[in-house]
Scaffold this motif. Structure first.
Motif, PDB file in Angstrom:
ATOM      1  N   ASP A  60      32.365  35.025 -82.066  1.00  0.00           N
ATOM      2  CA  ASP A  60      33.766  34.842 -82.577  1.00  0.00           C
ATOM      3  C   ASP A  60      34.636  35.829 -81.298  1.00  0.00           C
ATOM      4  O   ASP A  60      34.194  36.582 -80.805  1.00  0.00           O
ATOM      5  N   GLY A  61      35.868  35.680 -81.720  1.00  0.00           N
ATOM      6  CA  GLY A  61      37.349  36.318 -80.933  1.00  0.00           C
ATOM      7  C   GLY A  61      36.850  37.952 -80.952  1.00  0.00           C
ATOM      8  O   GLY A  61      37.114  38.695 -79.904  1.00  0.00           O
ATOM      9  N   LEU A  62      36.685  38.297 -82.234  1.00  0.00           N
ATOM     10  CA  LEU A  62      36.614  39.860 -82.393  1.00  0.00           C
ATOM     11  C   LEU A  62      35.431  40.438 -81.720  1.00  0.00           C
ATOM     12  O   LEU A  62      35.397  41.406 -81.114  1.00  0.00           O
ATOM     13  N   THR A  63      34.063  39.453 -81.779  1.00  0.00           N
ATOM     14  CA  THR A  63      32.964  40.234 -81.199  1.00  0.00           C
ATOM     15  C   THR A  63      33.309  40.314 -79.748  1.00  0.00           C
ATOM     16  O   THR A  63      33.119  41.221 -79.083  1.00  0.00           O
ATOM     17  N   LEU A  64      33.875  39.254 -79.129  1.00  0.00           N
ATOM     18  CA  LEU A  64      33.947  38.924 -77.661  1.00  0.00           C
ATOM     19  C   LEU A  64      35.074  40.111 -77.033  1.00  0.00           C
ATOM     20  O   LEU A  64      34.727  40.872 -76.316  1.00  0.00           O
TER      21      LEU A  64
END
Length: 257
Positions: A60-64
């Motif tokens: 997901d974008g937060l992890t990325l």
């Protein structure tokens, strides 16, 4: 300025990429549908700004965003999403720079770029008009705009030539690569070859493809390519696992490099 655009919905990604190009025409934009592909690219090439979707399949974008911050502490992260509930986490945990609610437009992109936490004072000028993106999905850009061919198979023909890295590909080799050596596709090959040559000629880039009797090749001095750059600092290594990820043949070592 190198900008990363990531969204797992193709229509949203196309809209995001188009808005970035309209807001910052001279920027170098790299688009990905998967977070892990975007991260693999960023591990090789420094990124100034990243526009990221939050809810994505896989990474997901937060992890990325956290991974990108670990790589480049001064990167400018801007989230583009339809879900307001993530605003607090994006700013508190990832330390993002901005947050755009979808649908994204060029005005919103321009506003974020004008108020970056880490200002970009200069724009990187590329020396060539044609750029090939090979790490992740294979994409072609002329003047930073994605190229749309008349025939979908034309793009794969071009990928074969890019993979040859300046070497001549005979017509027979290309047909074998694209259709498992089925000679019945000779007429179809002539059609997509014409589409390829016409597309570059119509854009004033007819110096990108060179022809000799019975074969085609890429003028590597007239293009830029992320894989060619990667290769210069990774001599002797295998191609990245996500090299030209939409083509099953791409990681088969047909051409020595």
């Amino acid at each position: 300025m190198k900008i990363l655009a990531v969204d797992d919905e193709q229509l949203m990604l196309d809209a995001l990429t188009g808005s970035i190009h309209r807001a910052e025409p001279d920027a170098e934009v790299h688009s990905f549908k998967r977070g892990r592909d975007a991260l693999a690219f960023a591990q090789v090439y420094p990124i100034d700004v990243a526009f990221l979707d939050i809810r994505m399949r896989g990474m997901d974008g937060l992890t990325l965003g956290k991974h990108l911050k670990a790589l480049y502490p001064d990167i400018n992260l801007i989230y583009c999403t339809s879900y307001d509930e993530y605003i607090s986490e994006a700013f508190r945990e990832v330390r993002c720079n901005g947050y755009i609610t979808k649908p994204v437009d060029a005005d919103a992109i321009a506003n974020e770029l004008a108020h970056l936490r880490i200002p970009m004072h200069t724009v990187v000028q590329v020396d060539t008009r044609v750029h090939f993106q090979c790490i992740g999905r294979f994409e072609v850009f002329i003047d930073n705009i994605p190229v749309k061919f008349e025939n979908t198979k034309t793009k794969e023909l071009l990928a074969v030539l890019v993979d040859a890295q300046g070497g001549i590909c005979t017509n027979q080799e290309i047909v074998a690569m694209l259709w498992d050596d089925d000679a019945r596709h000779d007429s179809y090959f002539k059609k997509i070859r014409k589409d390829l040559l016409d597309t570059f000629a119509d854009s004033g880039c007819d110096d990108v493809i060179f022809r000799q009797r019975g074969g085609l090749g890429i003028n590597v001095n007239n293009v830029s390519c992320d894989f060619y750059d990667w290769k210069k600092v990774n001599i002797g290594k295998k191609k990245p696992e996500d090299y030209m990820s939409q083509f099953s043949w791409a990681n088969i070592p047909i051409y020595e490099w």
